[in-house]
Design an enzyme around this catalytic site. Structure first.
Site, short mmCIF file in Angstrom:
data_model
loop_
_atom_site.label_atom_id
_atom_site.label_comp_id
_atom_site.label_asym_id
_atom_site.label_seq_id
_atom_site.Cartn_x
_atom_site.Cartn_y
_atom_site.Cartn_z
N PRO A 52 0.83 -1.21 0.00
CA PRO A 52 0.00 0.00 0.00
C PRO A 52 0.86 1.26 0.00
O PRO A 52 1.99 1.25 0.52
CB PRO A 52 -0.79 -0.10 1.31
CG PRO A 52 -0.01 -1.03 2.18
CD PRO A 52 0.76 -1.95 1.27
N ASP A 53 0.31 2.35 -0.58
CA ASP A 53 1.02 3.62 -0.41
C ASP A 53 0.65 4.19 0.96
O ASP A 53 0.06 3.49 1.80
CB ASP A 53 0.75 4.58 -1.59
CG ASP A 53 -0.69 5.08 -1.64
OD1 ASP A 53 -1.47 4.78 -0.73
OD2 ASP A 53 -1.03 5.77 -2.62
N PHE A 54 0.98 5.43 1.22
CA PHE A 54 0.75 5.99 2.55
C PHE A 54 -0.55 6.78 2.64
O PHE A 54 -1.33 6.63 3.56
CB PHE A 54 1.94 6.89 2.96
CG PHE A 54 3.20 6.11 3.13
CD1 PHE A 54 3.52 5.53 4.34
CD2 PHE A 54 4.07 5.93 2.06
CE1 PHE A 54 4.67 4.77 4.48
CE2 PHE A 54 5.23 5.18 2.19
CZ PHE A 54 5.52 4.60 3.41
N ARG A 55 -0.78 7.65 1.64
CA ARG A 55 -1.81 8.67 1.82
C ARG A 55 -3.05 8.50 0.96
O ARG A 55 -3.95 9.33 1.04
CB ARG A 55 -1.20 10.07 1.60
CG ARG A 55 -0.17 10.38 2.67
CD ARG A 55 0.50 11.73 2.50
NE ARG A 55 1.48 11.90 3.57
CZ ARG A 55 2.70 11.35 3.56
NH1 ARG A 55 3.09 10.63 2.53
NH2 ARG A 55 3.52 11.52 4.59
N ASN A 126 11.08 5.11 -1.46
CA ASN A 126 10.59 3.79 -1.04
C ASN A 126 11.65 3.01 -0.29
O ASN A 126 12.84 3.09 -0.59
CB ASN A 126 10.07 3.01 -2.25
CG ASN A 126 8.91 3.74 -2.90
OD1 ASN A 126 8.34 4.65 -2.30
ND2 ASN A 126 8.57 3.36 -4.12
N ASP A 128 11.22 -0.37 0.14
CA ASP A 128 10.91 -1.78 -0.15
C ASP A 128 11.99 -2.51 -0.93
O ASP A 128 11.90 -3.72 -1.17
CB ASP A 128 9.56 -1.89 -0.89
CG ASP A 128 9.50 -1.01 -2.15
OD1 ASP A 128 10.54 -0.83 -2.82
OD2 ASP A 128 8.41 -0.51 -2.46
N HIS A 145 14.95 7.70 1.82
CA HIS A 145 14.43 7.43 3.17
C HIS A 145 14.99 6.12 3.72
O HIS A 145 14.36 5.47 4.55
CB HIS A 145 12.89 7.41 3.15
CG HIS A 145 12.30 8.76 2.85
ND1 HIS A 145 10.98 8.97 2.53
CD2 HIS A 145 12.87 10.00 2.83
CE1 HIS A 145 10.76 10.27 2.32
NE2 HIS A 145 11.90 10.91 2.49
P1 OAD Z 1 2.02 8.82 -0.70
O1 OAD Z 1 1.13 7.74 -0.25
O2 OAD Z 1 2.01 10.09 0.06
O3 OAD Z 1 1.68 9.20 -2.21
C1 OAD Z 1 1.51 8.22 -3.20
C2 OAD Z 1 1.02 8.89 -4.48
O4 OAD Z 1 1.00 7.91 -5.50
C3 OAD Z 1 -0.39 9.47 -4.37
O5 OAD Z 1 -0.43 10.72 -5.02
C4 OAD Z 1 -1.25 8.44 -5.10
O6 OAD Z 1 -2.38 9.01 -5.75
C5 OAD Z 1 -0.27 7.92 -6.13
N1 OAD Z 1 -0.52 6.54 -6.57
C6 OAD Z 1 -0.81 5.46 -5.83
N2 OAD Z 1 -0.87 4.34 -6.59
C7 OAD Z 1 -0.60 4.75 -7.87
C8 OAD Z 1 -0.51 4.08 -9.13
N3 OAD Z 1 -0.68 2.77 -9.23
N4 OAD Z 1 -0.23 4.82 -10.21
C9 OAD Z 1 -0.03 6.17 -10.12
N5 OAD Z 1 -0.10 6.85 -8.96
C10 OAD Z 1 -0.37 6.15 -7.85
O7 OAD Z 1 3.48 8.20 -0.79
P2 OAD Z 1 4.86 8.97 -0.91
O8 OAD Z 1 4.71 10.24 -1.65
O9 OAD Z 1 5.86 7.99 -1.38
O10 OAD Z 1 8.16 8.41 4.61
O11 OAD Z 1 5.14 9.29 0.62
C11 OAD Z 1 6.34 9.93 0.98
C12 OAD Z 1 6.80 9.51 2.33
O12 OAD Z 1 5.73 9.65 3.28
C13 OAD Z 1 7.19 8.06 2.46
O13 OAD Z 1 8.50 7.80 1.99
C14 OAD Z 1 7.06 7.79 3.92
C15 OAD Z 1 5.79 8.53 4.19
O14 OAD Z 1 5.63 9.00 5.48
C16 OAD Z 1 8.72 7.78 5.63
O15 OAD Z 1 8.32 6.73 6.04
C17 OAD Z 1 9.87 8.48 6.23
#
Ligand code: OAD
Length: 311
Positions: A52-55, A126, A128, A145
């Site tokens: 999963p992503d974060f936000r 990432n 991972d 990170h």
């Molecule tokens: P986020 O979860 O903040 O953002 C992910 C982005 O990817 C969002 O804009 C989603 O809409 C988009 N997205 C998800 N799946 C997708 C797909 N299949 N194709 C295109 N877009 C997609 O994640 P990050 O920006 O990586 O830090 O978060 C940054 C940091 O916040 C992470 O490294 C982590 C977190 O807190 C630490 O753990 C220190």
């Protein structure tokens, strides 16, 4: 000096897109303007791998941590909170531990850029390690990170034996420092909120001066200092965002993306949608015959068969 000035001018003139689209970016590459691409990535590029992503609303990690009873979602990656209550992080680390996930098409696209000698660096947020698993040279990767690849003691900084750390995490135990009498918490070398980023991140920031194209994929650009790096490439360098949502949009002429070209610089482009599809589209536009079958074969074997290319 005069020579270097006219070189800069030539570069500035070259960096005008026809349109704010992925097609215009492909044309720009095909015209031979590009040799040093920086790719900045985030959690969105690994969602197709099952991480999963974060936000993202509902599916993102931060919307699914209720079981840990955290004071706020990001506390799971906060160093002060971790030192008080490490259990939630270790429980999550057990779920996310690398080993069961495979790189996505986007990871392989980045490797393909390297194979085509176009990739200057992949700055990833990432943890991972899927970039490594795609076969991309470690020299091309900056894990901004940190990652799960190494771990160390939060107290004495001694590197920990990764086999033991992995065994402890998978067994649901808390790894402890084995150096002398320390016995403090051992943590994978992931950068938590409240910790500074890895030295390699700062060392490689100079790359941004050398970039001639920036591609940003799968990130909400909400975490600093990473998010601001999009402004570190020179003003004349085109930038492409491949993401489900617009991210990092301008808050002043020199900060953030300007997809509407409001400030007159015809250099930012946005592909709205899934990042694997965006990367596949870009490969196709570049004449790289990467069919779904060959993407999947690469995914299975972690190796590349050569794809015909224009560069
Ligand atoms: P986020 O979860 O903040 O953002 C992910 C982005 O990817 C969002 O804009 C989603 O809409 C988009 N997205 C998800 N799946 C997708 C797909 N299949 N194709 C295109 N877009 C997609 O994640 P990050 O920006 O990586 O830090 O978060 C940054 C940091 O916040 C992470 O490294 C982590 C977190 O807190 C630490 O753990 C220190």
């Amino acid at each position: 000096m005069a020579g270097s000035r006219s070189k800069t001018k030539a570069k500035k003139e070259a960096a005008v897109l026809e349109d704010a689209t992925i097609e215009a970016i492909a044309d720009y590459i095909i015209k031979g303007n590009v040799k040093n691409i920086i790719v900045m990535t985030g959690a969105g590029i690994s969602t197709a791998a099952g991480i999963p992503d974060f936000r993202s609303k509902d599916t993102g990690l931060y919307d699914n941590l209720q079981r840990f009873e955290l004071p706020y979602a990001e506390a799971i990656f906060d160093i002060d909170y971790f030192e008080e209550r490490p259990e939630p992080f270790y429980a999550l680390a057990k779920e996310l531990y690398p080993g069961k996930y495979l790189p996505t098409k986007t990871h392989y696209f980045i490797r393909l850029l390297h194979d085509k000698k176009l990739l200057l660096r992949n700055f990833t947020q990432n943890i991972d390690t899927l970039e490594r698993l795609s076969g991309l040279d470690s020299d091309k990767i900056v894990e901004a990170h940190g990652s799960f690849a190494t771990a160390s003691c939060v107290e004495c900084d001694q590197p920990a034996d990764m086999d033991n750390v992995k065994k402890a995490i998978i067994a649901g135990e808390i790894p402890r420092c084995e150096a002398g009498h320390c016995k403090s918490l051992v943590k994978p070398d992931i950068t938590f909120f409240g910790q500074s980023l890895p030295k390699r991140f700062f060392k490689k920031l100079a790359d941004f001066d050398e970039a001639d194209l920036l591609i940003v994929i799968g990130t909400s650009l909400q975490v600093q200092p990473f998010a601001s790096l999009i402004d570190n490439v020179p003003d004349y360098v085109p930038r492409l965002l491949i993401n489900k949502d617009k991210a990092g949009e301008h808050h002043s002429p020199h900060h953030g993306f300007d997809f509407k070209w409001k400030y007159g610089r015809k250099r930012d482009a946005f592909f709205s949608g899934d990042c694997d599809q965006g990367c596949e589209r870009l490969a196709e536009l570049l004449g790289w015959k990467v069919t779904t079958v060959s993407w999947m074969r690469r995914r299975m074997t972690h190796s590349f068969c050569s794809a015909p290319g224009r560069t």
